[in-house]
Write an enzyme that holds these catalytic residues in place. Structure first.
Site, PDB file in Angstrom:
ATOM      1  N   GLU B 286     -70.397 -13.506 -16.729  1.00  0.00           N
ATOM      2  CA  GLU B 286     -71.738 -13.003 -17.008  1.00  0.00           C
ATOM      3  C   GLU B 286     -72.368 -12.380 -15.758  1.00  0.00           C
ATOM      4  O   GLU B 286     -73.198 -11.487 -15.857  1.00  0.00           O
ATOM      5  CB  GLU B 286     -72.616 -14.159 -17.535  1.00  0.00           C
ATOM      6  CG  GLU B 286     -73.804 -13.726 -18.355  1.00  0.00           C
ATOM      7  CD  GLU B 286     -74.357 -14.871 -19.217  1.00  0.00           C
ATOM      8  OE1 GLU B 286     -73.879 -15.048 -20.345  1.00  0.00           O
ATOM      9  OE2 GLU B 286     -75.255 -15.585 -18.756  1.00  0.00           O
ATOM     10  N   HIS B 307     -46.459 -25.089 -20.065  1.00  0.00           N
ATOM     11  CA  HIS B 307     -45.621 -25.078 -21.260  1.00  0.00           C
ATOM     12  C   HIS B 307     -46.219 -24.203 -22.360  1.00  0.00           C
ATOM     13  O   HIS B 307     -45.854 -24.335 -23.526  1.00  0.00           O
ATOM     14  CB  HIS B 307     -45.391 -26.504 -21.752  1.00  0.00           C
ATOM     15  CG  HIS B 307     -44.543 -27.295 -20.802  1.00  0.00           C
ATOM     16  ND1 HIS B 307     -43.249 -27.670 -21.079  1.00  0.00           N
ATOM     17  CD2 HIS B 307     -44.787 -27.737 -19.548  1.00  0.00           C
ATOM     18  CE1 HIS B 307     -42.749 -28.325 -20.053  1.00  0.00           C
ATOM     19  NE2 HIS B 307     -43.671 -28.389 -19.105  1.00  0.00           N
ATOM     20  N   LYS B 421     -77.407  -9.706 -30.225  1.00  0.00           N
ATOM     21  CA  LYS B 421     -78.597 -10.356 -30.770  1.00  0.00           C
ATOM     22  C   LYS B 421     -79.448  -9.357 -31.551  1.00  0.00           C
ATOM     23  O   LYS B 421     -79.894  -9.638 -32.653  1.00  0.00           O
ATOM     24  CB  LYS B 421     -79.444 -10.932 -29.628  1.00  0.00           C
ATOM     25  CG  LYS B 421     -78.862 -12.165 -28.959  1.00  0.00           C
ATOM     26  CD  LYS B 421     -79.944 -12.756 -28.045  1.00  0.00           C
ATOM     27  CE  LYS B 421     -79.363 -13.650 -26.979  1.00  0.00           C
ATOM     28  NZ  LYS B 421     -80.381 -14.034 -25.981  1.00  0.00           N
TER      29      LYS B 421
END
Lengths: 451, 451
Positions: B286, B307, B421
């Protein structure tokens, strides 16, 4: 509804002729799989696991499942990499990431033997305290360090708690049919065993007892999972891209990679899919990350991570694309009642289900990220049922195999995993590694005295 | 021992003159912070949080902490992004990722309001059933959709369970000092409030009540955390790179980025640090992911992920570097006793502590990845104490600010978070977004009829 791949949002990034031009390469990759003539062709057993698990093995597994459900409070699953990621992903997807904490009629399930952290080991022992325990140890060879060390500790606990005879009923070994130290230990001690087929690699083993036994213990319907896999084996073998979302997905991710995208982010809007992201990361990272090649596989859970990595996706380095895994129906919805006081001004969201808000978050984000220059495609599935899960897993597996052949790698080996193991063994003084030990210690000394 | 940055393993990737050449840019970035003259200079309050929390606020917080500990079984922390990642990272680091499941004398803590998933919301309600509940809602404005919706639901639950008066004792609001809907709701209803300072952004807010209250409820020593932060404020302000690992780290990650590395992987060998990786991903993603720039922040837990993603790191696309966070001492060690039968052949590992094996896994992996052409640096800390944690968090914050200035961005804004938003609000029919709604719906229609 069967799984759908929505590629409509890619129009600014990929022209339709580009997919047409991929057809010959796809046909050739398809043929390598069908004829079993490609690199790694010894490891194609996963192609038919929907209907190739032996019926008596499945029956034994169900019998053990009932025994475990009736006689234990906690199942300890010991395994690393492909020996636990699939089962954990299934448990979260089909039941819940809060499975252990929520009330239920099936045993708790914890996953151990996937780390060398003493704190993690001590805590997993503490979680078993005062509980009736069963073990499912999963290892082809029985010598994978992380899992084998944990098995030593938990096996000793079982013998201490139930005696040698009692432990026999409570230790279930998923391993090789004939070879390996785990198989010989199980035979010597009389522990029941389930087979990991020779021609199935760890990351492709979800539809073998590796995944199926823990999933069944959690109360999920493994027959429904296997049926969905069988159906998917047919769907995802078509060379018609409009009929075969797996091949289309494989082609598109390679096209986007060739256009400079280095990272694929698997996105979902449901926390229960977070572990599926971890499973996906192994499947694609280990299958394609070789010979200096491969897309870096990453995953995010939205809208959660829109408040952490969303800024990067929207406006950061333009190096990634998103594959959104969208579920039409939640397990149960939540109705948003209006609040008479409306302090937070959110009444415009009320009088509808929360899933509708989540869906709008998805569409709003999709448009925002497209606007930000980030290619998006969407895998659409109905729900978190066994049927959807079985189809989805096989979709990713089949797409991965074809994608690897398109990339020009052997999707079924993992030579690079040995490098750290060899060094670790040498540094730990494993017999036979003496000269390597000296060499590595010298190297470390040289590095640490360099400045 | 203070935190150390080991850069000895970078000799094949960065020459010492390169760091020298970074000195002027570092000095300039340092000056921007010290003089508060750089972009985002309204948000530098985090630089002094070790000693700038008001004593009466801290005293009230401790009083509330004791009340919560004495009167509830479960604390529900409502917040998204920077309003929960720091506290969750701290809880895992200082206590355990199994904190809720393990026996303890402090309340369970769950984090909600960070998703729009109905399944997650329903389950968090189920986890509270039959328990004494307290809420800590964390939001600067009170209108962040995810958190505000969850707060609606949980506040209603509290009023139902304890009445309006009883709820007053159990709802704690961490919010703006004066403005916003949460502040006015709290004042109206009589809920105690704690202040998020105006000059501290969400991802830099761990040392404010945002992080401190939940951390204190978990039984951790917040004074020790703040003291460590205060000490770190001094250490990490030196322009001498040999004295200041934060600036050195900032310089090196920028150098590696300029040499073509696109991804930084934060690696640890301890599962309790996994959430710290999530916190780090927000902090760096951010702060730096803007203007088309930024390293992609990723994280892995080894040996677990060796793994799964180990193959990619070792042999895949050569686009990443690793920053390993290494802890010298576990909370408690585990002694590996020899096994007289030695079926698995692992007796060469016995007669030592598991942490020693984990350490060799780290060294073996380090050498293997260097051999694979992957740059590695190592952040070394002593333990999982409050002292180490406070120093480590401030290390990452200070390095992030300087790293962002070196990159040429404003490390303190997040303009791209608004994009989704705005779209979501419009699609959901929020008053005032009518024209945007039509535009977006037309766009979606056009996209979905494109083929």
């Amino acid at each position: 509804m069967p799984l759908k791949l929505n590629t409509l949002y890619l129009s600014d990034f990929i022209s339709s002729h580009e997919l047409d031009y991929m057809a010959p390469a796809l046909a050739s990759a398809h043929k390598l799989l069908e004829d079993k003539t490609g690199p790694g062709n010894d490891f194609l057993g996963w192609l038919s696991l929907g209907n190739s698990n032996p019926p008596d093995e499945l029956a034994r597994m169900k019998e053990s499942t009932r025994w475990i459900q009736d006689n234990c409070d906690i199942l300890v699953v010991i395994g690393i990499g492909g020996s636990y990621l699939g089962a954990k992903a299934a448990l979260d997807f089909l039941r819940s990431p809060n499975y252990n904490a929520l009330p239920k009629s099936t045993p708790d399930i914890i996953f151990v033997g996937n780390t060398l952290s003493p704190d993690a080991l001590n805590e997993s022992l503490a979680l078993c305290k005062g509980k009736r325990v069963c073990l499912n140890v999963i290892s082809k060879s029985g010598t994978t360090t992380e899992a084998a060390l944990a098995f030593r500790v938990f096996r000793a606990l079982m013998v201490e708690q139930y005696g040698k005879e009692g432990a026999k009923d409570r230790i279930f070994c998923t391993t090789d049919a004939a070879r390996g130290s785990l198989k010989s230990l199980a035979d010597t001690k009389g522990y029941p065993t389930f087979v990991i087929p020779d021609d199935v690699g760890g990351r492709f083993s979800l539809f073998t007892p590796v995944g199926l036994l823990p999933i069944a213990v959690a109360g999920c319907d493994i027959d429904a999972i296997l049926s969905a896999c069988t159906a998917a084996q047919k769907t995802f073998a078509s060379l018609d891209l409009e009929q075969n979302p797996a091949y289309k997905y494989a082609a598109i991710r390679n096209l986007l990679h060739r256009k400079g995208r280095m990272i694929e982010v698997l996105v979902s809007y449901e926390p229960a899919l977070t572990m599926l992201g971890e499973w996906y990361k192994q499947l694609y990272g280990e299958s394609e990350g070789k010979d200096g090649k491969g897309l870096y596989p990453s995953s995010m859970c939205f809208s959660t991570d829109l408040h952490s990595l969303g800024q990067f996706v929207q406006e950061g380095s333009n190096i990634l694309f998103e594959t959104v895994l969208q579920i039409a129906k939640p397990q149960a919805d939540f109705f948003l009642a209006p609040d008479s006081e409306n302090f937070d001004g959110l009444n415009f969201l009320a009088d509808q289900n929360l899933s509708a808000v989540n869906q709008k978050a998805f569409l709003g984000t999709l448009l925002a990220h497209l606007e930000g220059g980030v290619p998006n495609m969407v895998i659409e599935i109905d729900d978190r049922s066994e049927k959807s899960f079985g189809e989805l897993i096989f979709f990713f597996e089949k797409a991965c195999a074809v994608s690897g052949y398109l990339l020009g790698v052997n999707p079924f080996d993992q030579p690079g995993v040995e490098a750290y193991k060899k060094n670790m063994f040498a540094l730990l003084g494993k017999p036979g590694f003496e000269s390597a030990k000296k060499e590595l210690e010298d190297k470390l000394l040289k590095l640490s005295s360099a400045q």
